[in-house]
Write a protein that holds these residues in place. Structure first.
Motif, PDB file in Angstrom:
ATOM      1  N   VAL A   1      -8.236 -17.742  10.209  1.00 44.06           N
ATOM      2  CA  VAL A   1      -7.329 -16.587  10.243  1.00 44.06           C
ATOM      3  C   VAL A   1      -6.881 -16.230   8.829  1.00 44.06           C
ATOM      4  CG1 VAL A   1      -5.030 -15.800  10.964  1.00 44.06           C
ATOM      5  CG2 VAL A   1      -6.523 -16.968  12.599  1.00 44.06           C
ATOM      6  N   MET A   2      -6.453 -17.223   8.064  1.00 43.23           N
ATOM      7  CA  MET A   2      -5.978 -16.972   6.700  1.00 43.23           C
ATOM      8  C   MET A   2      -7.103 -16.420   5.821  1.00 43.23           C
ATOM      9  SD  MET A   2      -3.415 -20.210   6.175  1.00 43.23           S
ATOM     10  CE  MET A   2      -2.890 -19.711   4.554  1.00 43.23           C
ATOM     11  N   GLU A   3      -8.312 -16.986   5.949  1.00 41.23           N
ATOM     12  CA  GLU A   3      -9.445 -16.493   5.164  1.00 41.23           C
ATOM     13  C   GLU A   3      -9.769 -15.045   5.522  1.00 41.23           C
ATOM     14  OE1 GLU A   3     -12.466 -19.399   6.044  1.00 41.23           O
ATOM     15  OE2 GLU A   3     -11.913 -20.636   4.317  1.00 41.23           O
ATOM     16  N   SER A   4      -9.738 -14.740   6.811  1.00 38.00           N
ATOM     17  CA  SER A   4     -10.034 -13.381   7.257  1.00 38.00           C
ATOM     18  C   SER A   4      -9.018 -12.397   6.691  1.00 38.00           C
ATOM     19  CB  SER A   4     -10.040 -13.321   8.787  1.00 38.00           C
ATOM     20  OG  SER A   4     -10.174 -12.006   9.230  1.00 38.00           O
ATOM     21  N   LEU A   5      -7.749 -12.749   6.733  1.00 33.47           N
ATOM     22  CA  LEU A   5      -6.710 -11.874   6.192  1.00 33.47           C
ATOM     23  C   LEU A   5      -6.881 -11.699   4.683  1.00 33.47           C
ATOM     24  CD1 LEU A   5      -3.659 -13.131   8.266  1.00 33.47           C
ATOM     25  CD2 LEU A   5      -4.778 -10.899   8.443  1.00 33.47           C
ATOM     26  N   ALA A   6      -7.157 -12.790   3.978  1.00 34.48           N
ATOM     27  CA  ALA A   6      -7.339 -12.717   2.528  1.00 34.48           C
ATOM     28  C   ALA A   6      -8.525 -11.825   2.168  1.00 34.48           C
ATOM     29  CB  ALA A   6      -7.529 -14.118   1.950  1.00 34.48           C
ATOM     30  N   GLU A   7      -9.592 -11.910   2.941  1.00 34.52           N
ATOM     31  CA  GLU A   7     -10.766 -11.071   2.691  1.00 34.52           C
ATOM     32  C   GLU A   7     -10.453  -9.579   2.863  1.00 34.52           C
ATOM     33  OE1 GLU A   7     -13.542 -12.782   5.430  1.00 34.52           O
ATOM     34  OE2 GLU A   7     -14.036 -14.437   4.079  1.00 34.52           O
ATOM     35  N   GLN A   8      -9.384  -9.287   3.616  1.00 29.46           N
ATOM     36  CA  GLN A   8      -8.976  -7.899   3.847  1.00 29.46           C
ATOM     37  C   GLN A   8      -7.863  -7.458   2.892  1.00 29.46           C
ATOM     38  OE1 GLN A   8      -8.902  -6.947   8.290  1.00 29.46           O
ATOM     39  NE2 GLN A   8      -9.032  -9.196   8.298  1.00 29.46           N
ATOM     40  N   GLY A   9      -7.579  -8.277   1.891  1.00 32.10           N
ATOM     41  CA  GLY A   9      -6.602  -7.918   0.873  1.00 32.10           C
ATOM     42  C   GLY A   9      -5.185  -8.381   1.132  1.00 32.10           C
ATOM     43  N   VAL A  10      -5.003  -9.226   2.134  1.00 31.67           N
ATOM     44  CA  VAL A  10      -3.666  -9.702   2.481  1.00 31.67           C
ATOM     45  C   VAL A  10      -3.414 -11.052   1.810  1.00 31.67           C
ATOM     46  CG1 VAL A  10      -2.144 -10.390   4.377  1.00 31.67           C
ATOM     47  CG2 VAL A  10      -3.794  -8.537   4.706  1.00 31.67           C
ATOM     48  N   THR A  11      -2.254 -11.207   1.211  1.00 35.70           N
ATOM     49  CA  THR A  11      -1.817 -12.497   0.695  1.00 35.70           C
ATOM     50  C   THR A  11      -1.059 -13.195   1.814  1.00 35.70           C
ATOM     51  OG1 THR A  11      -1.655 -11.659  -1.551  1.00 35.70           O
ATOM     52  CG2 THR A  11      -0.390 -13.649  -1.042  1.00 35.70           C
ATOM     53  N   VAL A  12      -1.458 -14.433   2.117  1.00 37.26           N
ATOM     54  CA  VAL A  12      -0.874 -15.170   3.237  1.00 37.26           C
ATOM     55  C   VAL A  12      -0.253 -16.460   2.718  1.00 37.26           C
ATOM     56  CG1 VAL A  12      -1.318 -16.263   5.454  1.00 37.26           C
ATOM     57  CG2 VAL A  12      -2.654 -14.273   4.774  1.00 37.26           C
ATOM     58  N   LEU A  13       0.958 -16.733   3.183  1.00 36.55           N
ATOM     59  CA  LEU A  13       1.647 -17.955   2.807  1.00 36.55           C
ATOM     60  C   LEU A  13       2.139 -18.652   4.069  1.00 36.55           C
ATOM     61  CD1 LEU A  13       3.212 -19.750   0.648  1.00 36.55           C
ATOM     62  CD2 LEU A  13       5.133 -18.255   1.147  1.00 36.55           C
ATOM     63  N   PHE A  14       1.791 -19.922   4.207  1.00 41.96           N
ATOM     64  CA  PHE A  14       2.383 -20.789   5.224  1.00 41.96           C
ATOM     65  C   PHE A  14       3.190 -21.830   4.476  1.00 41.96           C
ATOM     66  CE2 PHE A  14      -0.446 -19.837   8.892  1.00 41.96           C
ATOM     67  CZ  PHE A  14       0.518 -19.864   9.870  1.00 41.96           C
ATOM     68  N   LYS A  15       4.400 -22.090   4.936  1.00 42.70           N
ATOM     69  CA  LYS A  15       5.255 -23.066   4.269  1.00 42.70           C
ATOM     70  C   LYS A  15       5.875 -23.984   5.308  1.00 42.70           C
ATOM     71  CE  LYS A  15       9.702 -23.335   2.009  1.00 42.70           C
ATOM     72  NZ  LYS A  15      10.923 -22.592   1.788  1.00 42.70           N
TER      73      LYS A  15
ATOM     74  N   ALA B   1       2.997 -12.581   5.265  1.00 40.62           N
ATOM     75  CA  ALA B   1       1.774 -11.836   4.932  1.00 40.62           C
ATOM     76  C   ALA B   1       2.194 -10.556   4.230  1.00 40.62           C
ATOM     77  CB  ALA B   1       0.984 -11.517   6.190  1.00 40.62           C
ATOM     78  N   SER B   2       1.569 -10.279   3.094  1.00 33.93           N
ATOM     79  CA  SER B   2       1.846  -9.064   2.341  1.00 33.93           C
ATOM     80  C   SER B   2       0.580  -8.691   1.586  1.00 33.93           C
ATOM     81  CB  SER B   2       3.004  -9.285   1.362  1.00 33.93           C
ATOM     82  OG  SER B   2       2.653 -10.274   0.415  1.00 33.93           O
ATOM     83  N   GLY B   3       0.586  -7.501   1.001  1.00 35.99           N
ATOM     84  CA  GLY B   3      -0.554  -7.149   0.179  1.00 35.99           C
ATOM     85  C   GLY B   3      -1.077  -5.749   0.394  1.00 35.99           C
ATOM     86  N   ALA B   4      -2.274  -5.554  -0.087  1.00 35.76           N
ATOM     87  CA  ALA B   4      -2.898  -4.238  -0.184  1.00 35.76           C
ATOM     88  C   ALA B   4      -2.869  -3.392   1.087  1.00 35.76           C
ATOM     89  CB  ALA B   4      -4.336  -4.390  -0.678  1.00 35.76           C
ATOM     90  N   PRO B   5      -3.113  -3.939   2.266  1.00 34.09           N
ATOM     91  CA  PRO B   5      -3.136  -3.062   3.444  1.00 34.09           C
ATOM     92  C   PRO B   5      -1.765  -2.499   3.820  1.00 34.09           C
ATOM     93  CG  PRO B   5      -4.265  -5.132   3.899  1.00 34.09           C
ATOM     94  CD  PRO B   5      -3.550  -5.281   2.588  1.00 34.09           C
TER      95      PRO B   5
END
Length: 75
Positions: A6-20, A37-41
């Motif tokens: 899931v995280m890789e898929s989101l990152a490939e779409q321009g999303v920065t993902v953080l789990f803490k 989740a934040s970023g380009a989209p």
């Protein structure tokens, strides 16, 4: 659900993902997991965020709005 996929898929779409995982909140038993989740989209400062008791609970809350933004997320 494969969280890494899931995280890789989101990152490939321009999303920065953080789990803490917050150690202090884990000790206190108060929603130790955070998902952001934040970023380009997204427009401007829009982001998707939640605090929850588990990784799965974070995804249950955050994946539906991400899909509504048109992102493709593996099951």
């Amino acid at each position: 659900m494969d969280v890494v996929r899931v995280m890789e898929s989101l990152a490939e779409q321009g999303v920065t993902v953080l789990f803490k995982a917050d150690a202090e909140r884990m000790r206190d038993g108060t929603k130790p997991w955070t998902f952001v989740a934040s970023g380009a989209p997204f427009h401007e400062d829009l982001l998707v965020r939640t605090d929850a008791l588990s990784v799965e609970a974070c995804l249950d809350v955050c994946l539906p709005p991400l899909r509504e933004f048109g992102l493709t997320i593996p099951e």
